[in-house]
Design a protein around this motif. Structure first.
Motif, PDB file in Angstrom:
ATOM      1  N   MET A 189       0.820  -1.207   0.000  1.00  0.00           N
ATOM      2  CA  MET A 189       0.000   0.000   0.000  1.00  0.00           C
ATOM      3  C   MET A 189       0.864   1.272   0.000  1.00  0.00           C
ATOM      4  N   PRO A 190       1.688   1.452  -1.034  1.00  0.00           N
ATOM      5  CA  PRO A 190       2.608   2.599  -1.047  1.00  0.00           C
ATOM      6  C   PRO A 190       1.909   3.962  -0.961  1.00  0.00           C
ATOM      7  N   LYS A 191       0.718   4.068  -1.570  1.00  0.00           N
ATOM      8  CA  LYS A 191       0.015   5.360  -1.525  1.00  0.00           C
ATOM      9  C   LYS A 191      -0.430   5.713  -0.108  1.00  0.00           C
ATOM     10  N   LYS A 192      -0.759   4.669   0.661  1.00  0.00           N
ATOM     11  CA  LYS A 192      -1.187   4.919   2.041  1.00  0.00           C
ATOM     12  C   LYS A 192       0.010   5.349   2.892  1.00  0.00           C
ATOM     13  N   ILE A 193       1.177   4.873   2.554  1.00  0.00           N
ATOM     14  CA  ILE A 193       2.373   5.327   3.282  1.00  0.00           C
ATOM     15  C   ILE A 193       2.627   6.799   2.974  1.00  0.00           C
ATOM     16  N   ARG A 201       2.202   8.088   6.327  1.00  0.00           N
ATOM     17  CA  ARG A 201       3.522   7.620   6.767  1.00  0.00           C
ATOM     18  C   ARG A 201       3.447   6.130   7.116  1.00  0.00           C
ATOM     19  N   LEU A 202       4.643   5.573   7.239  1.00  0.00           N
ATOM     20  CA  LEU A 202       4.754   4.124   7.469  1.00  0.00           C
ATOM     21  C   LEU A 202       4.138   3.738   8.812  1.00  0.00           C
ATOM     22  N   MET A 203       3.455   2.601   8.821  1.00  0.00           N
ATOM     23  CA  MET A 203       2.898   2.100  10.087  1.00  0.00           C
ATOM     24  C   MET A 203       4.020   1.843  11.089  1.00  0.00           C
ATOM     25  N   PRO A 204       3.830   2.235  12.355  1.00  0.00           N
ATOM     26  CA  PRO A 204       4.885   1.997  13.341  1.00  0.00           C
ATOM     27  C   PRO A 204       5.061   0.510  13.658  1.00  0.00           C
ATOM     28  N   GLU A 205       6.254   0.161  14.104  1.00  0.00           N
ATOM     29  CA  GLU A 205       6.511  -1.208  14.562  1.00  0.00           C
ATOM     30  C   GLU A 205       5.811  -1.374  15.901  1.00  0.00           C
ATOM     31  N   LEU A 206       5.072  -2.474  16.074  1.00  0.00           N
ATOM     32  CA  LEU A 206       4.314  -2.616  17.317  1.00  0.00           C
ATOM     33  C   LEU A 206       5.000  -3.523  18.328  1.00  0.00           C
ATOM     34  N   GLY A 207       5.993  -4.276  17.870  1.00  0.00           N
ATOM     35  CA  GLY A 207       6.757  -5.110  18.798  1.00  0.00           C
ATOM     36  C   GLY A 207       6.094  -6.414  19.207  1.00  0.00           C
ATOM     37  N   TYR A 208       5.171  -6.933  18.375  1.00  0.00           N
ATOM     38  CA  TYR A 208       4.593  -8.243  18.689  1.00  0.00           C
ATOM     39  C   TYR A 208       5.410  -9.335  18.026  1.00  0.00           C
ATOM     40  N   ASP A 209       5.369 -10.544  18.642  1.00  0.00           N
ATOM     41  CA  ASP A 209       6.100 -11.639  18.021  1.00  0.00           C
ATOM     42  C   ASP A 209       5.294 -12.222  16.861  1.00  0.00           C
ATOM     43  N   LYS A 210       5.977 -13.049  16.078  1.00  0.00           N
ATOM     44  CA  LYS A 210       5.392 -13.597  14.858  1.00  0.00           C
ATOM     45  C   LYS A 210       4.128 -14.423  15.136  1.00  0.00           C
ATOM     46  N   ASP A 211       4.146 -15.210  16.211  1.00  0.00           N
ATOM     47  CA  ASP A 211       2.984 -16.055  16.519  1.00  0.00           C
ATOM     48  C   ASP A 211       1.736 -15.213  16.751  1.00  0.00           C
ATOM     49  N   THR A 212       1.888 -14.154  17.540  1.00  0.00           N
ATOM     50  CA  THR A 212       0.758 -13.272  17.828  1.00  0.00           C
ATOM     51  C   THR A 212       0.236 -12.644  16.534  1.00  0.00           C
ATOM     52  N   LEU A 213       1.156 -12.178  15.700  1.00  0.00           N
ATOM     53  CA  LEU A 213       0.753 -11.522  14.459  1.00  0.00           C
ATOM     54  C   LEU A 213       0.082 -12.506  13.502  1.00  0.00           C
ATOM     55  N   GLN A 214       0.518 -13.754  13.541  1.00  0.00           N
ATOM     56  CA  GLN A 214      -0.117 -14.761  12.681  1.00  0.00           C
ATOM     57  C   GLN A 214      -1.542 -15.052  13.141  1.00  0.00           C
ATOM     58  N   ILE A 215      -1.755 -15.062  14.446  1.00  0.00           N
ATOM     59  CA  ILE A 215      -3.108 -15.285  14.970  1.00  0.00           C
ATOM     60  C   ILE A 215      -4.024 -14.143  14.520  1.00  0.00           C
ATOM     61  N   ILE A 216      -3.507 -12.920  14.579  1.00  0.00           N
ATOM     62  CA  ILE A 216      -4.309 -11.767  14.138  1.00  0.00           C
ATOM     63  C   ILE A 216      -4.578 -11.863  12.634  1.00  0.00           C
ATOM     64  N   ALA A 217      -3.537 -12.189  11.864  1.00  0.00           N
ATOM     65  CA  ALA A 217      -3.690 -12.267  10.396  1.00  0.00           C
ATOM     66  C   ALA A 217      -4.699 -13.353  10.012  1.00  0.00           C
ATOM     67  N   GLU A 218      -4.679 -14.451  10.745  1.00  0.00           N
ATOM     68  CA  GLU A 218      -5.617 -15.542  10.462  1.00  0.00           C
ATOM     69  C   GLU A 218      -7.055 -15.076  10.718  1.00  0.00           C
ATOM     70  N   TYR A 219      -7.214 -14.388  11.820  1.00  0.00           N
ATOM     71  CA  TYR A 219      -8.537 -13.838  12.141  1.00  0.00           C
ATOM     72  C   TYR A 219      -9.008 -12.891  11.021  1.00  0.00           C
ATOM     73  N   LEU A 220      -8.103 -12.041  10.566  1.00  0.00           N
ATOM     74  CA  LEU A 220      -8.472 -11.074   9.525  1.00  0.00           C
ATOM     75  C   LEU A 220      -8.854 -11.788   8.225  1.00  0.00           C
ATOM     76  N   TYR A 221      -8.084 -12.818   7.878  1.00  0.00           N
ATOM     77  CA  TYR A 221      -8.376 -13.580   6.652  1.00  0.00           C
ATOM     78  C   TYR A 221      -9.778 -14.190   6.715  1.00  0.00           C
ATOM     79  N   GLU A 222     -10.116 -14.737   7.876  1.00  0.00           N
ATOM     80  CA  GLU A 222     -11.410 -15.412   8.023  1.00  0.00           C
ATOM     81  C   GLU A 222     -12.576 -14.436   8.132  1.00  0.00           C
ATOM     82  N   THR A 223     -12.300 -13.213   8.556  1.00  0.00           N
ATOM     83  CA  THR A 223     -13.384 -12.306   8.896  1.00  0.00           C
ATOM     84  C   THR A 223     -13.761 -11.334   7.778  1.00  0.00           C
ATOM     85  N   TYR A 224     -12.767 -10.863   7.015  1.00  0.00           N
ATOM     86  CA  TYR A 224     -13.066  -9.849   5.990  1.00  0.00           C
ATOM     87  C   TYR A 224     -12.847 -10.407   4.594  1.00  0.00           C
TER      88      TYR A 224
END
Ligand code: HEC
Length: 110
Positions: A78-82, A86-109
């Protein structure tokens, strides 16, 4: 026995999805609203763009998590949104947590 296993697998799956929702609502919704764009693209738009690029769930989840660990102007979808927000800040979550969120997003939207 089979039934018990299926039931068990389904419970774990449901648990992961509701955990993803809790994590998303606690950490992302402040910037990414569902359908009104304010300080960041809507989550619907983000998921739409990611699904166009990564239609398989596995690829979607993996690539979104990798990007979120370290947001990067070179690998953004999404270069235009940057440019706009501006670039989204780093949130400092580990990969497992982010994968759980991404999975939820895939299933929901869509
Ligand atoms: C402080 C505000 C803020 C928070 C909190 C935030 N984001 Fe973002 N996010 C943005 C902005 C602004 C953009 C658009 C610019 C960009 O892509 O870097 C963005 C872009 C994205 C993108 C598109 C990546 C790309 O290819 O450019 C994804 C995916 C994303 N966010 C997911 C999340 C998830 C999941 C969370 C919660 C764990 C989250 N964001 C929390 C501000 C935020």
């Amino acid at each position: 026995m089979k039934f018990v296993i299926v039931f068990f697998a389904m419970s774990i799956y449901m648990y992961a999805i509701s955990l993803g929702q809790t994590l998303f609502e606690g950490n992302c919704v402040t910037c990414h609203q569902i359908d009104t764009e304010k300080s960041a693209p809507t989550i619907q738009k983000v998921v739409q763009v990611y699904k166009m690029r990564f239609s398989k769930k596995e690829d979607f989840v993996k690539n979104m998590a990798i990007w979120l660990i370290k947001p990067d102007t070179l690998t953004t979808l999404m270069p235009k949104k940057i440019q706009k927000y501006r670039l989204m800040p780093e949130l400092g979550y580990d990969k497992d947590t982010l994968q759980i969120i991404a999975e939820y997003l895939y299933e929901t939207y869509i």
